[in-house]
Design a protein around this motif. Structure first.
Motif, mmCIF file in Angstrom:
data_model
loop_
_atom_site.group_PDB
_atom_site.id
_atom_site.type_symbol
_atom_site.label_atom_id
_atom_site.label_comp_id
_atom_site.label_asym_id
_atom_site.label_seq_id
_atom_site.Cartn_x
_atom_site.Cartn_y
_atom_site.Cartn_z
ATOM 1 N N PRO A 1 40.618 110.261 111.040
ATOM 2 C CA PRO A 1 39.426 109.809 111.642
ATOM 3 C C PRO A 1 39.509 108.254 111.607
ATOM 4 C CG PRO A 1 38.815 110.939 109.626
ATOM 5 C CD PRO A 1 40.092 111.198 109.987
ATOM 6 N N VAL A 2 39.903 107.726 110.589
ATOM 7 C CA VAL A 2 40.295 106.218 110.404
ATOM 8 C C VAL A 2 40.949 105.578 111.435
ATOM 9 C CG1 VAL A 2 40.761 104.315 108.996
ATOM 10 C CG2 VAL A 2 39.290 106.005 108.102
ATOM 11 N N THR B 1 41.758 106.943 114.116
ATOM 12 C CA THR B 1 41.041 107.176 115.679
ATOM 13 C C THR B 1 40.425 105.922 115.813
ATOM 14 O OG1 THR B 1 41.723 109.388 115.546
ATOM 15 C CG2 THR B 1 39.933 108.692 116.922
ATOM 16 N N LYS B 2 39.582 105.798 114.921
ATOM 17 C CA LYS B 2 38.577 104.823 114.975
ATOM 18 C C LYS B 2 39.349 103.148 115.415
ATOM 19 C CE LYS B 2 34.465 102.577 112.937
ATOM 20 N NZ LYS B 2 33.401 102.699 111.821
ATOM 21 N N ASN C 1 40.706 102.936 118.866
ATOM 22 C CA ASN C 1 39.597 102.606 119.658
ATOM 23 C C ASN C 1 39.235 101.190 119.638
ATOM 24 O OD1 ASN C 1 39.264 105.239 120.533
ATOM 25 N ND2 ASN C 1 37.788 105.780 119.205
ATOM 26 N N HIS D 1 35.597 103.648 103.472
ATOM 27 C CA HIS D 1 35.035 104.654 104.579
ATOM 28 C C HIS D 1 34.473 105.591 104.149
ATOM 29 C CE1 HIS D 1 37.454 102.119 107.644
ATOM 30 N NE2 HIS D 1 37.986 101.818 106.592
#
Length: 546
Positions: free
Chosen positions: A20-21, A23-24, A27, A228
């Motif tokens: 998730p990190v 991926t963020k 972006n 996070h």
């Protein structure tokens, strides 16, 4: 490659939330084109499926990303990759726990990961476990400066003079003196740390100007990031920019304060390293320093080496720290690599280990005279080096029942790299007959060098280049304290001085001509570890740093 302007991003504890990190981050990177990312704190949590996916390239790291050690050990499979000097995955680079790194775009990152373990004496041996020592922090003082400083723990006093409040429920954060000393010495442009439950950004603070730049007050910004996924949704990402150069005439930003570290003792400004002086420095290699290529990676091209590459700087991550015996406030003691004398040389006199030792100042400077002296550090360093020399003499005197004296010699050369003294035991009889002094004078004549003078130039402030040897005679019935005679050979830049001069003289006196070059006397690491353990046991009684 010059330092370039551009956006960078730093992340707080990720704790294994890799997919998730990243991926963020991907972006954000698509919109902002960050030059690189830094993880301060824990990238991993344990050796789990996320690590497997990362190693299998199922998790994409979208841009050059640097990480260090936080409060948890690195996973075993990650350590294995690092120790083999293999790529963990594209774009992911381990900075080391105690390291100085320059990225391909010229940004200097100094790192001290992990938490303090005050039960360990000297430098920590592990680069992958989440602890460090005060000596690890002292070692990084030789890096002089930093664009970015990463530490897992906060510096003490950081909130002094600040009006920024802590979040509700947080009364204070315990900072540590050795981190404050490090930050005050390096004067980083950004100092990043972690506070898992909250985000904290202090007002920028300025440091005192120096005599070399009386109008310039270096500015530091201290930022601590939350983890996070923290429940309070405190900031875990921070984007920032670094300009190509610092404008010394730029006005201070609104709200800036004086450095909270003004009251910290023993903070020293370190001199810069002259690249040309390193090219003239003979007798030592720099094997082991890694270079990586690619956008945002380690520099592959040749560049002016810094303390992280210096053969004698504790900030060099490839330094053979297992040879170090003691670290003081201003100097350290190590046994020599490829020693002139061996464990057999003086075994009949009761010294059953190579007692060839080096006394090295912590400050990275070509000579003692060139060290900055704003706080009297020049004299303090000289005094502590002499204290090590006298302690070694006492050790040799006791171990040999006064059968051995010693010679300590130094090459003080303005275009050298890192000054140091070499200590070598010598038979008492050889010294008393005047053979040591005579050997130095004859060798000087053979090379058409200037004549030796009987004098001690001290810190050598007004003496230019010189070779100095202290010849110490051990105690006897006629002299219960022993005696020292210092002989000094001044020379100028027109003299092509042999950097092995001292070792050549002593090798001839001892019949060890085959051991003139230290590279020809290499030992295995196991042999070196055996020697240092014997040395430490003998020196312990005289070690004033314990």
């Amino acid at each position: 490659m010059p330092l370039t302007s551009g956006n960078r991003i730093v992340l707080g504890d990720i704790n294994g939330q890799l997919q998730p990190v990243f991926t963020k981050l991907s972006n954000l990177h698509a919109k902002n084109s960050f030059a690189f990312a830094i993880v301060t704190g824990n990238l991993f949590s344990e050796d789990n499926d996320a690590v497997s996916d990362l190693l299998a390239n199922k998790i994409a790291v979208p841009l050059p990303t640097y990480f260090t050690v936080g409060t948890t050990p690195l996973p075993a499979r990650i350590i294995e990759k690092i120790e083999k000097d293999e790529e963990i995955c594209p774009n992911l680079h381990f900075l080391g726990k105690r390291s100085t790194t320059k990225t391909s775009e010229g940004i200097k990152i100094v790192t001290l990961g992990g938490q303090l373990d005050d039960k360990i004496v000297g430098l920590s041996k592990e680069q992958h476990l989440p602890y460090h020592t005060v000596s690890d922090a002292k070692a990084l003082h030789g890096s002089h400066t930093a664009d970015i400083l990463l530490t897992t723990t906060w510096p003490s006093l950081i909130r002094t003079g600040s009006k920024v409040p802590l979040p509700d429920g947080i009364t204070d954060v315990e900072g540590q003196d050795h981190i404050a000393d490090l930050s005050a010495t390096l004067k980083p442009r950004y100092h990043f740390s972690v506070s898992p439950e909250f985000f904290f950004e202090r007002e920028p603070f300025f440091h005192k100007p120096t005599p070399d730049a009386p109008e310039f007050r270096p500015l530091t910004r201290f930022i601590s990031l939350a983890a996070h996924g923290n429940p309070s949704k405190q900031k875990a990402l921070y984007a920032f920019s670094l300009q190509a150069s610092v404008d010394p005439a730029a006005p201070l930003p609104p709200g800036a304060t004086a450095s909270p570290f003004y009251s910290r003792p023993n903070t020293k400004k370190r001199p810069t390293l002259d690249a040309d002086s390193y090219s003239r420095y003979g007798g030592h290699d720099r094997n082991g320093h890694r270079h990586k290529r690619g956008n945002g990676g380690f520099r592959g091209e040749r560049r002016a080496p810094g303390p992280d590459q210096c053969f004698f700087c504790l900030s060099n991550p490839t330094l053979a720290t297992h040879l170090i015996s003691s670290i003081g406030d201003d100097a350290y003691l190590t046994i020599a690599k490829g020693p002139l004398t061996t464990s057999d040389t003086y075994s009949s006199s009761g010294v059953e280990f190579p007692a060839h030792a080096l006394i090295v100042p912590l400050t990275h400077s070509a000579t003692i005279a060139q060290m900055p002296d704003e706080d009297g550090s020049r004299e303090k360093t000289f005094a502590e080096m002499n204290r090590f020399k006298e302690a070694l003499q006492s050790m040799i005197s006791k171990g040999s029942a006064n059968k051995l004296g010693a010679v300590t010699y130094e090459i003080s050369k303005g275009n050298g790299v890192h000054t140091h003294w070499q200590f070598v035991p010598m038979p008492d009889e050889t010294i008393r007959k005047g053979l040591v002094e005579a050997a130095f004078r004859v060798e000087a004549e053979n090379h058409s060098y200037p004549a030796f003078e009987v004098r001690d130039p001290g810190v050598g402030q007004n003496d230019g280049d010189f070779f100095r040897a202290w010849i110490w005679t051990p105690p006897s019935e006629d002299n219960s304290e022993g005696s020292t005679k210092c002989i000094t050979m001044p020379f100028d830049s027109q003299i092509r001085f042999n950097l092995q001069f001292g070792r050549v003289v002593l090798a001839k006196l001892l019949g060890l001509e085959g051991r003139v070059k230290w590279q020809d006397c290499a030992q295995t690491e196991d042999e070196e570890k055996k020697d240092i353990e014997s040395f430490k046991a003998a020196f312990k009684e005289f070690d004033f740093t314990l």
